[in-house]
Design a protein around this motif. Structure first.
Motif, PDB file in Angstrom:
ATOM      1  N   PRO A   1       0.832  -1.205   0.000  1.00 23.20           N
ATOM      2  CA  PRO A   1       0.000   0.000   0.000  1.00 23.20           C
ATOM      3  C   PRO A   1       0.872   1.264   0.000  1.00 23.20           C
ATOM      4  O   PRO A   1       2.021   1.234   0.437  1.00 23.20           O
ATOM      5  N   GLN A   2       0.305   2.369  -0.485  1.00 26.08           N
ATOM      6  CA  GLN A   2       1.044   3.627  -0.596  1.00 26.08           C
ATOM      7  C   GLN A   2       1.389   4.246   0.756  1.00 26.08           C
ATOM      8  O   GLN A   2       2.471   4.782   0.926  1.00 26.08           O
ATOM      9  N   ALA A   3       0.448   4.223   1.688  1.00 28.51           N
ATOM     10  CA  ALA A   3       0.659   4.914   2.970  1.00 28.51           C
ATOM     11  C   ALA A   3       0.270   4.024   4.148  1.00 28.51           C
ATOM     12  O   ALA A   3      -0.700   4.295   4.854  1.00 28.51           O
TER      13      ALA A   3
ATOM     14  N   VAL B   1       0.289 -11.124   1.921  1.00 31.82           N
ATOM     15  CA  VAL B   1       0.851 -10.854   0.599  1.00 31.82           C
ATOM     16  C   VAL B   1       0.352 -11.902  -0.390  1.00 31.82           C
ATOM     17  O   VAL B   1       0.205 -13.083  -0.057  1.00 31.82           O
ATOM     18  N   GLY B   2       0.103 -11.473  -1.632  1.00 29.98           N
ATOM     19  CA  GLY B   2      -0.321 -12.382  -2.699  1.00 29.98           C
ATOM     20  C   GLY B   2       0.810 -13.307  -3.129  1.00 29.98           C
ATOM     21  O   GLY B   2       1.906 -13.305  -2.560  1.00 29.98           O
TER      22      GLY B   2
ATOM     23  N   THR C   1       5.414  -7.643  -5.699  1.00 30.97           N
ATOM     24  CA  THR C   1       6.359  -6.746  -6.351  1.00 30.97           C
ATOM     25  C   THR C   1       6.865  -5.722  -5.335  1.00 30.97           C
ATOM     26  O   THR C   1       6.432  -5.686  -4.195  1.00 30.97           O
ATOM     27  N   ASP C   2       7.771  -4.875  -5.804  1.00 30.42           N
ATOM     28  CA  ASP C   2       8.313  -3.763  -5.024  1.00 30.42           C
ATOM     29  C   ASP C   2       8.858  -4.259  -3.674  1.00 30.42           C
ATOM     30  O   ASP C   2       9.556  -5.262  -3.645  1.00 30.42           O
ATOM     31  N   ALA C   3       8.519  -3.604  -2.583  1.00 30.40           N
ATOM     32  CA  ALA C   3       9.070  -3.959  -1.269  1.00 30.40           C
ATOM     33  C   ALA C   3       8.610  -5.339  -0.803  1.00 30.40           C
ATOM     34  O   ALA C   3       9.200  -5.918   0.103  1.00 30.40           O
TER      35      ALA C   3
ATOM     36  N   ALA D   1       3.356 -14.379   2.569  1.00 32.71           N
ATOM     37  CA  ALA D   1       3.795 -14.006   3.922  1.00 32.71           C
ATOM     38  C   ALA D   1       2.810 -13.028   4.556  1.00 32.71           C
ATOM     39  O   ALA D   1       2.016 -12.385   3.875  1.00 32.71           O
ATOM     40  N   LEU D   2       2.899 -12.929   5.857  1.00 30.79           N
ATOM     41  CA  LEU D   2       2.190 -11.881   6.587  1.00 30.79           C
ATOM     42  C   LEU D   2       3.140 -10.689   6.590  1.00 30.79           C
ATOM     43  O   LEU D   2       4.296 -10.810   6.994  1.00 30.79           O
ATOM     44  N   ALA D   3       2.672  -9.543   6.077  1.00 28.53           N
ATOM     45  CA  ALA D   3       3.496  -8.337   5.997  1.00 28.53           C
ATOM     46  C   ALA D   3       2.953  -7.311   6.976  1.00 28.53           C
ATOM     47  O   ALA D   3       1.767  -6.980   6.936  1.00 28.53           O
ATOM     48  N   GLY D   4       3.806  -6.830   7.855  1.00 26.86           N
ATOM     49  CA  GLY D   4       3.405  -5.817   8.821  1.00 26.86           C
ATOM     50  C   GLY D   4       4.265  -4.577   8.685  1.00 26.86           C
ATOM     51  O   GLY D   4       5.478  -4.671   8.490  1.00 26.86           O
TER      52      GLY D   4
END
Length: 167
Positions: A49-51, A60-61, A65-67, A74-77
């Motif tokens: 997400p942007q912000a 996460v799918g 991509t990107d970061a 994975a679970l991204a926090g």
């Protein structure tokens, strides 16, 4: 940070004689904050997400991509220090805040809203449990209508094949 990690949650462990122990300890606390009673606001997205706000999490799918690149499923926090990722293990569960339902990692993928149980108990009373034979094929009676019996047997077999009644 040390290469030593806890077995289940991959939390960084302090090493004897380690300088800057507060960095390792703070990283472990940040990951624990993300993993204890986890709730996600998005599932299956591949672009960060942007912000994001500190404390927000996403699943996460499969083609990020990107970061998020390299962290599929994975679970991204998000934290003040950037992204933290946790690779899910079998049975890992989070709360889908948008849908108000559980998401569980089972058989190698996230399952949103699926509940698997042997039985459901409400107020100490089992309300759903293993299915038994619900309806037997027509048999007996004083008047036998072969066409009706054949039709009823066909309906029962169709319901059994689709798992709507037990056989």
């Amino acid at each position: 940070m040390t290469d030593q990690m806890s077995a289940r949650l991959a939390l960084p462990l302090l090493a004897a004689g380690q300088a800057g122990k507060e960095l390792t300890h703070n990283e472990a606390l940040t990951r624990l904050d993300m993993l204890v009673q986890p709730a996600v606001i998005g599932i299956g997205g591949n672009t960060p997400p942007q912000a994001p706000q500190p404390g927000q999490c996403w699943i996460v799918g499969t083609t990020p991509t990107d970061a998020w690149a390299g962290h599929g499923d994975a679970l991204a926090g998000w934290s003040g220090g950037g992204w933290r990722f946790v690779v899910p293990a079998e049975g890992f569960a989070v709360w889908n805040a948008a849908a108000g339902q559980p998401v569980v990692y089972r058989d190698g993928r996230w399952r949103d809203g699926e509940v698997v149980a042997g039985r459901i108990v409400i107020g100490g009373v089992a309300v759903v449990g293993p299915r038994g034979g619900a309806i037997a094929d027509p048999d007996g009676g004083t008047v036998v209508d072969a066409v009706a019996r054949k039709t009823l047997t066909g309906i029962l077999n169709a319901l059994r094949q689709h798992g709507l009644i037990a056989g």
